[in-house]
Design a protein around this motif. Structure first.
Motif, PDB file in Angstrom:
ATOM      1  N   GLN A 116      51.815   6.818  -4.927  1.00 28.45           N
ATOM      2  CA  GLN A 116      51.781   7.884  -5.905  1.00 28.45           C
ATOM      3  C   GLN A 116      51.576   9.164  -4.754  1.00 28.45           C
ATOM      4  O   GLN A 116      52.066  10.328  -4.942  1.00 28.45           O
ATOM      5  CB  GLN A 116      50.664   8.022  -6.829  1.00 28.45           C
ATOM      6  N   GLN A 117      50.639   9.018  -4.022  1.00 26.02           N
ATOM      7  CA  GLN A 117      50.372  10.448  -2.972  1.00 26.02           C
ATOM      8  C   GLN A 117      51.649  10.324  -2.117  1.00 26.02           C
ATOM      9  O   GLN A 117      51.756  11.716  -1.751  1.00 26.02           O
ATOM     10  CB  GLN A 117      49.159  10.000  -2.402  1.00 26.02           C
ATOM     11  N   SER A 118      52.095   9.433  -1.679  1.00 26.47           N
ATOM     12  CA  SER A 118      53.281   9.703  -0.681  1.00 26.47           C
ATOM     13  C   SER A 118      54.451  10.244  -1.486  1.00 26.47           C
ATOM     14  O   SER A 118      55.163  11.149  -0.792  1.00 26.47           O
ATOM     15  CB  SER A 118      53.784   8.188  -0.122  1.00 26.47           C
ATOM     16  N   MET A 119      54.815   9.967  -2.656  1.00 24.17           N
ATOM     17  CA  MET A 119      55.847  10.498  -3.428  1.00 24.17           C
ATOM     18  C   MET A 119      55.682  11.861  -3.401  1.00 24.17           C
ATOM     19  O   MET A 119      56.608  12.778  -3.651  1.00 24.17           O
ATOM     20  CB  MET A 119      55.967   9.990  -4.726  1.00 24.17           C
ATOM     21  N   ASP A 155      51.711   0.938   2.127  1.00 25.73           N
ATOM     22  CA  ASP A 155      50.526   0.219   1.864  1.00 25.73           C
ATOM     23  C   ASP A 155      49.444   1.335   2.383  1.00 25.73           C
ATOM     24  O   ASP A 155      49.713   2.256   3.145  1.00 25.73           O
ATOM     25  CB  ASP A 155      50.446  -0.681   2.996  1.00 25.73           C
ATOM     26  N   ALA A 156      48.147   0.964   1.444  1.00 21.81           N
ATOM     27  CA  ALA A 156      47.071   1.748   1.859  1.00 21.81           C
ATOM     28  C   ALA A 156      46.552   1.837   3.109  1.00 21.81           C
ATOM     29  O   ALA A 156      46.477   2.895   3.777  1.00 21.81           O
ATOM     30  CB  ALA A 156      45.938   1.288   0.817  1.00 21.81           C
ATOM     31  N   VAL A 157      46.722   0.684   3.757  1.00 20.27           N
ATOM     32  CA  VAL A 157      46.421   0.520   5.281  1.00 20.27           C
ATOM     33  C   VAL A 157      47.622  -0.102   5.600  1.00 20.27           C
ATOM     34  O   VAL A 157      47.939  -1.302   5.822  1.00 20.27           O
ATOM     35  CB  VAL A 157      45.483  -0.378   5.476  1.00 20.27           C
ATOM     36  N   PRO A 158      48.627   0.629   6.384  1.00 19.64           N
ATOM     37  CA  PRO A 158      50.011   0.502   6.711  1.00 19.64           C
ATOM     38  C   PRO A 158      49.911  -0.663   8.325  1.00 19.64           C
ATOM     39  O   PRO A 158      49.052  -0.533   8.935  1.00 19.64           O
ATOM     40  CB  PRO A 158      50.656   1.449   7.244  1.00 19.64           C
ATOM     41  N   LYS A 169      48.278  -4.142  -5.370  1.00 15.49           N
ATOM     42  CA  LYS A 169      46.708  -3.697  -5.249  1.00 15.49           C
ATOM     43  C   LYS A 169      46.764  -2.084  -5.772  1.00 15.49           C
ATOM     44  O   LYS A 169      47.703  -1.367  -5.254  1.00 15.49           O
ATOM     45  CB  LYS A 169      46.363  -3.581  -3.766  1.00 15.49           C
ATOM     46  N   PRO A 170      45.569  -1.755  -6.429  1.00 10.57           N
ATOM     47  CA  PRO A 170      45.546  -0.383  -7.126  1.00 10.57           C
ATOM     48  C   PRO A 170      45.531   0.577  -5.767  1.00 10.57           C
ATOM     49  O   PRO A 170      46.127   1.631  -5.796  1.00 10.57           O
ATOM     50  CB  PRO A 170      44.312  -0.296  -7.741  1.00 10.57           C
ATOM     51  N   GLU A 171      45.199   0.255  -4.761  1.00  5.18           N
ATOM     52  CA  GLU A 171      45.006   1.102  -3.556  1.00  5.18           C
ATOM     53  C   GLU A 171      46.639   1.323  -3.004  1.00  5.18           C
ATOM     54  O   GLU A 171      46.797   2.473  -2.554  1.00  5.18           O
ATOM     55  CB  GLU A 171      44.211   0.491  -2.609  1.00  5.18           C
ATOM     56  N   ASP A 172      47.266   0.447  -3.135  1.00  7.11           N
ATOM     57  CA  ASP A 172      48.627   0.547  -2.807  1.00  7.11           C
ATOM     58  C   ASP A 172      49.437   1.571  -3.600  1.00  7.11           C
ATOM     59  O   ASP A 172      50.513   2.399  -3.376  1.00  7.11           O
ATOM     60  CB  ASP A 172      49.279  -0.682  -2.441  1.00  7.11           C
TER      61      ASP A 172
END
Ligand code: BG6
Length: 478
Positions: free
Chosen positions: A260-263, A322-325, A252-255
């Motif tokens: 990317q942001q978490s990295m 995940d975008a929503v963990p 999913k693009p959101e994931d």
């Protein structure tokens, strides 16, 4: 021209440890109390406690560790037998400056490292030295409040200058701070404490405090790089991050955006230390969160003048985000990430992902175009001694072999410049996260156990001769 399908001839094969996890002798020859000297023993799922000073009724595994302080000659003979080209350890800052704020060093501490480095060089083993591997004098925490206090920059620089001057002709490879990015997970008290002598959870605005602390360390590290180069331009001084790729949990693009942001929570550290300036994404994050980091005049120039010569990484595993963990599955040790259902894990829940090492190396090299030194990789496991003192650690051989195979692909297929490979805990030592002896990584077994028993005798595991052959063949036989 060297053949392109092989590792370079001067590849630095070796092993890695840290002073406090092996040396012991916590209060010998004038050494001061280190922050790790007040860390109790924990276990898998049981946190290590940070005690208020050294207490009589608490077990502190780092006080004795594996007594490398007395056994180092014997251990180095074994490293040489395996064919080590380098050996990574750290200097225990409180051995040199017991309280951290003295103006002159403890000669007995300096002497110990002189002898240790001489012993390594006798066998043509290059020392690779970390200045602060989860260590600082406890006094700097008690009396100055840890790295939140800008005054620590000066104490660290004094310490760095002192050891650079003293060992400039013995040590060529240096690393400023071990896994400086661990503290980004500010919710885990162990990380803030070991990186910086801080417990971020005690502050009203923990993230604000964390970024201020990190800024002080960035400045200190850059100053150390600059001073080191002035003392001896031949010295190579690197920065280091704990590299754990975070994959999107789905396509999913959101994931993907989440990954990317978490990295960025890792890359921030190498971005600043390798490129010499803060990236724009962090400025945006600070604006959004209302975070203000105090920077003194001239700090930006210091960061730019003290870029790391190479990037050192530890690599043990990957995780997914995940975008929503799903909150019940996140791994508290590693922030908001969780386990990948496609991978197996060690008994301590550390996932085994050799391919992730190739991925990580390419990502980092393409981002910075600087040499990468893999200064930690390894498999923590319970080893059983069979009759005749045989220790068949084929699981460790399998883990390392698969990682070396992927590292070779990164070098020979992707063109990544990898300077060397030093598996973690080449001799059994005290675990950092749990304080256990039973979580072993070594090629060399040490007879020391969590109940305090053991005589510190050393024994070769099966992996010892396997690694000997890996080095002798420059990674051709794995
Ligand atoms: C790294 C540290 O995070 O992982 C080492 O730099 C540590 O100090 C190693 O020992 C392995 O972690 P652990 O908790 O298994 O010892």
């Amino acid at each position: 021209m060297e053949p392109t399908n092989k590792l370079p001839k001067d590849f630095l094969w070796g092993g890695a440890v840290a002073a406090h996890q092996v040396e012991g002798a916590w209060n010998k020859d004038g050494k001061g109390v280190s922050i790790v000297d007040v860390l109790s023993k924990g276990a898998h799922g049981v946190d290590r406690i940070i005690t208020d000073g050294v207490q009589d009724d608490v077990m502190y595994p780092n006080h004795e560790a594996v007594d490398f302080y007395s056994h180092y000659k014997e251990d180095i003979t074994l490293f040489a037998e395996m064919g080590f080209k380098c050996f990574r350890t750290s200097i225990a800052w409180p051995r040199i400056f017991p309280n951290g704020d003295e103006t002159s060093p403890n000669e007995a501490g300096l002497q110990f490292y002189d002898e240790l480095f001489d012993e390594l060089l006798k066998y043509n083993i290059e020392p690779v030295i970390t200045l602060s591997h989860f260590e600082m004098p406890l006094h700097l925490v008690k009396h100055y409040g840890g790295w939140y206090n800008r005054g620590l920059i000066e104490f660290f620089v004094n310490f760095s200058r002192c050891v650079f001057e003293r060992y400039q002709n013995k040590v060529k490879y240096w690393i400023t701070f071990n896994e400086i990015n661990n503290q980004r997970n500010w919710k885990n008290p162990l990380f803030g404490y070991c990186n910086s002598g801080m417990n971020y959870t005690e502050f009203e605005h923990p993230e604000q405090v964390m970024y201020q602390v990190i800024h002080h360390q960035f400045v200190a590290s850059a100053l150390a790089v600059k001073i080191g180069h002035e003392i001896n331009p031949k010295m190579k001084i690197g920065s280091m991050i704990h590299m754990m790729p975070l994959y999107p949990a789905t396509c999913k693009p959101e994931d993907m955006i989440q990954a990317q942001q978490s990295m960025r929570e890792k890359y921030l550290f190498s971005d600043v230390q390798v490129r010499g300036h803060y990236p724009r994404y962090i400025e945006k994050e600070w604006q959004r969160k209302g975070i203000q980091v105090d920077m003194a005049e001239g700090d930006a120039e210091i960061l730019q003048a003290g870029c790391a010569d190479f990037l050192a990484i530890s690599y043990y595993m990957s995780n997914i985000v995940d975008a929503v963990p799903p909150t019940d599955e996140v791994n508290p040790l590693f922030g908001a990430s969780r386990l990948n259902p496609n991978l197996e894990a060690s008994e301590w829940g550390w996932q085994i992902d050799p391919v992730g090492l190739r991925y990580a190396l390419s990502e980092l090299y393409e981002r910075y175009e600087k040499p990468i030194f893999i200064v930690e990789n390894g498999f923590g496991a319970v080893d059983e001694i069979e009759p005749g003192k045989t220790i068949n650690d084929d699981y460790r051989i399998a883990y390392l072999s698969r990682h070396i195979a992927e590292m070779k692909k990164a070098v020979t297929l992707d063109g990544v410049e990898v300077m060397g490979y030093t598996p973690w805990g080449c001799i059994d030592c005290v675990s950092f996260t749990t304080g256990e002896y039973m979580k072993r990584y070594g090629f060399i077994y040490v007879d020391k156990h969590d109940d305090g028993s053991g005589d510190f005798s050393r024994a070769k595991k099966q992996s010892f001769s396997w690694y000997q052959q890996v080095i002798a063949s420059n990674g051709e036989i794995i």
